[in-house]
Scaffold this active site. Structure first.
Site, short mmCIF file in Angstrom:
data_model
loop_
_atom_site.label_atom_id
_atom_site.label_comp_id
_atom_site.label_asym_id
_atom_site.label_seq_id
_atom_site.Cartn_x
_atom_site.Cartn_y
_atom_site.Cartn_z
N LYS A 1 35.35 30.49 37.62
CA LYS A 1 35.27 31.00 36.24
C LYS A 1 36.66 31.25 35.70
CE LYS A 1 36.49 35.46 37.00
NZ LYS A 1 37.80 35.94 36.67
N ALA B 1 32.02 33.49 43.86
CA ALA B 1 31.21 32.26 43.86
C ALA B 1 30.55 32.07 45.22
CB ALA B 1 32.08 31.05 43.52
N ASP C 1 32.17 40.42 39.67
CA ASP C 1 32.04 39.07 39.11
C ASP C 1 30.87 38.29 39.71
OD1 ASP C 1 34.34 39.55 37.65
OD2 ASP C 1 35.65 38.37 38.96
#
Ligand code: C5P
Length: 308
Positions: free
Chosen positions: A16, A111, A143
């Site tokens: 991101k 992630a 995140d």
């Protein structure tokens, strides 16, 4: 990538960039309240999650020497969280193949954690509903919920509360990587230090960024790129400023430090200027590596299931 025997799933999760990051004052829990526009790009880490006699984590890819394979890895913590939550007897081997820069401000660790949750849910048929998945993701890091969701989204709270953002079009990015990683807590601490005793307002996303995304106008999005952590990242690693200048001198519509850095993200008008900028930045030698990616991209998703 290691081939696995037995039952396994292959999962991908995206990097991101924060198109906007507005940081508020520190909260009593040590986090900062923030408003951010997350944007996922098609640079993916790929994980193979396989049934195994005991839990283990392996990592491959560029610059992964520093990536832990024990509790220090968010993937390990994601596995333990699922095992506790469901009181599991099963164990898994998780192989991470990294393409997202390590400690680069592009949510690589998040992630991998998101991919682990999605992979375990599928492999062990846990039947996690979306809300539970997002709650577990938020437990792992600010995140991680966005790494599950992907696309473009507005983040609030410490980044874990998400709302979708209406966007149009494809955005062409070039990312300039620096080998020196920056620690996220260090960059937030430097941000506080630079602000000193100044009063900091509660953060809010800029109306110009939201309007630019709605219109799909890359020039307007580039103008609205903003990161409150950028001065702190440059203060800790001054060469970032040189990289930013070089990209802007070579045709980027705009540039911004990605998250807590040190990766610098440049937005380009089209595929051709993206390629030209990659060549120019590579030739200039300002960065240690240069990669391109487009957004928005999907959040963590299964790409393959392999049966025994
Ligand atoms: O949530 P995550 O593990 O990614 O956060 C890493 C560190 O970054 C936190 O321990 C904190 O120091 C800092 N941080 C913060 N405010 C946020 C997100 C992260 O201060 N909203």
């Amino acid at each position: 990538m290691t081939e696995t025997s037995g039952e396994s799933v292959v999962v991908r999760a995206p990097a991101k960039v924060n198109l906007g990051l507005w940081v508020g004052p520190p909260r009593p829990d040590g986090f900062h309240s923030l408003a951010t526009v997350f944007h996922a790009v098609d640079l993916f880490d790929e994980l193979v999650v396989s049934l195994a006699p005991e839990w283990s984590v392996e990592v491959s890819g560029r610059h992964t020497e520093s990536v832990p394979t024990d509790r220090g890895n968010l993937v390990w913590r994601a596995g333990q969280l699922i095992a506790e939550h469901f009181d599991l007897d099963d164990a898994c081997r998780i192989h991470i193949h990294k393409s997202i820069p390590v400690a680069g401000g592009m949510a690589g660790g998040s992630a991998d954690a998101a991919a682990t949750l999605v992979g375990l849910d599928s492999l062990l048929t846990l039947g996690l509903d979306r809300d539970s998945l997002m709650d577990l993701a938020a437990d792992l890091g600010s995140d991680v919920p966005f790494s599950v969701a992907g696309g473009t989204a507005l983040g609030s709270g410490r980044g874990e509360k998400l709302a979708p953002v209406l966007t149009k079009g494809i955005y062409h990015w070039v990312f300039a990587l620096h080998d020196e990683g920056l620690s996220t807590p260090d960059v937030y601490a430097e941000c506080d230090r630079l602000r000193g005793r100044r009063t900091v307002a509660e953060p809010a996303p800029s109306a110009t960024m939201m309007a630019a995304l709605r219109s799909g106008d890359a020039v307007a999005v580039a103008r609205a790129l903003h990161n409150d952590l950028q001065p702190a990242a440059i203060s800790l690693l001054p060469r970032i400023q040189h990289t930013l200048d070089e990209g802007l001198d070579n045709g980027a519509l705009g540039g911004v430090v990605s998250g807590s850095g040190p990766t610098v993200a440049f937005l380009c008008s089209d595929r051709k200027s993206q390629l030209d900028l990659m060549v120019a930045l590579t030739a200039s030698g300002v960065a240690d590596d240069v990669v391109s990616a487009n957004g928005p991209a999907h959040g963590a998703h299964i790409v393959r299931e392999v049966s025994a």
